[in-house]
Scaffold this motif. Sequence first.
Motif, PDB file in Angstrom:
ATOM      1  N   ILE A   1     -45.264   2.139  43.997  1.00 48.62           N
ATOM      2  CA  ILE A   1     -44.245   1.351  43.289  1.00 48.62           C
ATOM      3  C   ILE A   1     -44.889   0.483  42.220  1.00 48.62           C
ATOM      4  O   ILE A   1     -44.366   0.335  41.107  1.00 48.62           O
TER       5      ILE A   1
ATOM      6  N   VAL B   1     -43.270   1.742  38.458  1.00 48.75           N
ATOM      7  CA  VAL B   1     -42.288   0.850  37.824  1.00 48.75           C
ATOM      8  C   VAL B   1     -42.797   0.301  36.487  1.00 48.75           C
ATOM      9  O   VAL B   1     -42.104   0.419  35.458  1.00 48.75           O
TER      10      VAL B   1
ATOM     11  N   SER C   1     -42.976  -5.749  40.416  1.00 50.17           N
ATOM     12  CA  SER C   1     -42.844  -4.570  41.280  1.00 50.17           C
ATOM     13  C   SER C   1     -43.734  -4.672  42.509  1.00 50.17           C
ATOM     14  O   SER C   1     -43.326  -4.309  43.626  1.00 50.17           O
TER      15      SER C   1
END
Length: 781
Positions: free
Chosen positions: A132, A136, A361
Motif C-alpha cells: 500500500i 498509493v 498511505s
Amino acid sequence: MLMKNHVYICRSIKNDHSFGIYYGENPLKFSFPLLLLELSFLVVITRIVRLVLKPLRQPKVISQIIGGIILGPSVLSRSKKFQAYMFPDNARFVIENLGIIGFLYFLFITGVKMDISSIKKADKKHWWIAIIGVLVPLFCSVGTAFLQRESLDEELTKLSSIWGITASLSMTSFPVLYPIMKELNLLSSEIGRIALNTALIGDVIGMNGVTVFEASKQGEHRTIAALWYIISLIVVLASIFGGVRQFMFWIIRTTPVGKPVDQIYVITILLGVMVSAFFADFFGLAIANAPLWLGLAVPEGPPLGAILVEKSETILTDILMPFSFMYLGMITDFSSMAGQWSHLQPLLLMVLVGYVMKLVSTLVAARLCDMTIRDSLTLSLIMSLRGEVEFLLFMHWMDFQMIGQPQFTIMVVSSIFITAVATPLISILHDPTRPYMVNKRRNIQHAPANTELHIVACIYDEANLYGLMKLLELSNPTVDSPFCVHALCLIELVGRANPVFIDHEKEEEEGAKQCKFSSVHTALKIFQDARGEYIKMHSYTAIAYKRSMYQDICELALSKQACLIILPLHKTMSESMNVTKEIIKQSSQSISSNVLAHAPCSVGVLVDKIPFQSLVPGVLTSSMHHFVVLFLGGADSREALSYADRAAGSPDISLTVIRFLAYENEGDILIEKKLDDQLVTWFWVKNEGNNRVVYREAIVKNGEETISIIQAMNKECYDLWIVGRNQTVNHILLQGLTSWSQDNELGVIGEYISSNDFGSKGSVLVVQQQVLRGQRRVQVV
C-alpha cells in the motif's frame, strides 16, 4: 587555442607531488596535495555542521550533504577565486569518479548487510504496509504528472521519465533507512523490525520498477535495445547469483571454523565490485545495480560477510563517501533555480504529492494492521526518509538528460527537507525504552511465596556458564517454588543489518544453524535434565548490535514477566610476575548499564571470579557454600536480602548478614529506615532458629569505617558477596568514598569488593530492585 571550431586547452604537465615550499613551489598546484586538502576541508566542515545540528537530532547524512553543498557553487564556490583555487578544471573529473566509486561501495556494503531471505519470515502486515505504501503514492504521483504534463519539460513528459520519477517517490530504500535507524537505536525495537522488513519488501518492488524504467529508456530510440537490455540483465544476474555466489560458498566451506577468511579472497571480492560495475556499464545497465547485486550475493554474517564489512566500512565511510557528497554538492546549485519556477513548479508538485501520499498511505495501512496511532505515525515517517540512493537516482536522471541542474537541485533540497524534518520527529514520537518500565511490581521481595519464579539469564560466551549455573542451583529452587529460566545468548551483529531473535524451541533446526552457541544450549539442556524437577530452561539467541542488545533483554523480561535479570560482568584475577591483572569485558559493562537503566524488573549483576570449569553433569564441587550480605539500606539492599533469604533455605548454604547503621542515626531517611527495619525484623524472626544464618549489626561514622569492617570480614572465606547497587539512602555510610566509583554498574561497595585490591576470590552479586514507571531513579554514587 581554436582549431576547426573546437576549443583546445593546453596545460603544462606537472608531477603529482611537489618538492615543497622550500623549493619555491606551491604544493596546492599539484594534484595529490590538493586532493588531500579538499577531503580534509570537507571533513572539517561536515564535523562543524554535525556539531551545530546535533541538538536538532539530525542524522549524519544531513550533515554530510550540507557539508558538500557548502563547498559547492551554492556557497563557497560561488567565489570564482575559491573555485579556481580549490576546484580547478581538472579537479571535477577526479572528484566525480571518486564520488561514484564511493556510491558503488556504499551499495555493495549495504547489500552485504541486507538479508533478503528475511522477507520469507515477514508477517502479512509487513507485506500490506509495503504494498500500500508503494502503490498509493505511485498512482497519485502518476495522476499528478499527467494533469501537469503540459507544464513539464519535454523530456519529463515521456512515459519512461514519468515512471522513473514517480517510482522513486513511492519506494523506500533500505540502504537509506538502515544507517539512520542505527543512529536512532531503533534496529532491535519492534517498530524498527517492522520498518526494516517493510523496507526490504519495498526494495524488491523498487528494483523491479527501476528495471522497467531502464528498459523503457533503452527502448525509446530502438525497441530492440530494450530486449538486449533484458538479456544482458539476465546474464549479469545469472553470473552473480549462479556463479560468483557459489564461489563465495566454496570460500566459506574451505575456511576453517573459527578462522578468518583468507585475505586474497577478500581483496578479490572487493575488486569484483569494480569489475561488476564495469560490466554493468558495458551492457548498458545502471552502473550502481551490479555492486548492489554482488553485495546481496554474499552469504550474510560471519565469516565472509563480516570480514568484508570490517575491512571496508571505515575506508568507505571516512574516505570514499566524503567525495560522494562533495560531488553531490558540486552539481547542486541554488542559483540555477533563479527564473526557472515555471518549469520547476509541476515537478515540485509531483514530489510533494508523492511524499505526502507516502506518509498518509503508510499511516493508514499501519492503522488497518492494528498498530497504535503513535507507532503508525512513527513508521510512516521512517518510510519517508530519503538519502544516498535517491541522490544517486537523481544523478542517473541527469545522465539520461531527463532533468537539468535546476530540477536536480530542487529534488535534492526536497529530499534533505523531508529527512531533516522526519528524523527528529521519529526520535520524539518513539522512545524504544518506553514499553519496558511498568507499574506492576516484578521483583524478588514482592514475589508471592510458593510460585514459579521467572528469571532471564544472559550469556555472552561459554565462560559465563559455570557461574550462572552455580548461582541458579544455589538460589534454592524447590518443587513449590521452581525456576523458569530464560537463557539468552547474546551475539554481536556483524556483517548484516537485520537483528535476529531466535526462540530455539520454535525454530530449533534453524537456530542450531545460525547460532554459534550450540554447545551452550546443549549444556543448558543437560543442566535442566539434572534439575528438571526444580528448573525449567528455555533457550534464546539475540543477534544484535551491542548498543541495542539491552532492548532484546528487556523485551524478553517484559514478555515473560520475569522477576530478575542476571547479567554477567566477567572479571578474572591472574598472577604474573607478582603483578595482578584485571580483565574486564567493556562490552558487557555497556550492556549492563543500559539494562540497569531500563529493566522492567530487578537486575542482578554477577561478577564471577571462579575460573571456567566442567559444567555437566554436576555443577557444585563442594558441599557447603558461604554467602554474605552487606546491607547498607535502601530498596536495592532490601532486594539483595530477599534474594539471600530465599537461598538460605538450602541446607548447603550458610548465610551471614551484616547491617551497617550510622552512628546516632545521623543521615537516616525515616521512611527508608522504617522499611529496612520491617524487612530485617521479618528476616531475623524467620531465621532465628536456623543455625546456618548469622545476623550482625555494625555502627559506623563514615565510609572509612565501613570499608575497614568489610576488609576485616575478608579474613573469612566467602563464596558469594551480595550487595545492593544503590547506596545513597544514608550518605554517612559512604562518606569519603564517592570518588572511588568508576563502574556505575556495581556502585561503590560492589566495585570495591569485586576489585583485585580487595583480594577476595569469591564472586559478587550486585542487586538493583525494580524501578517502577514514574518512580525517580536515585543517582548512584
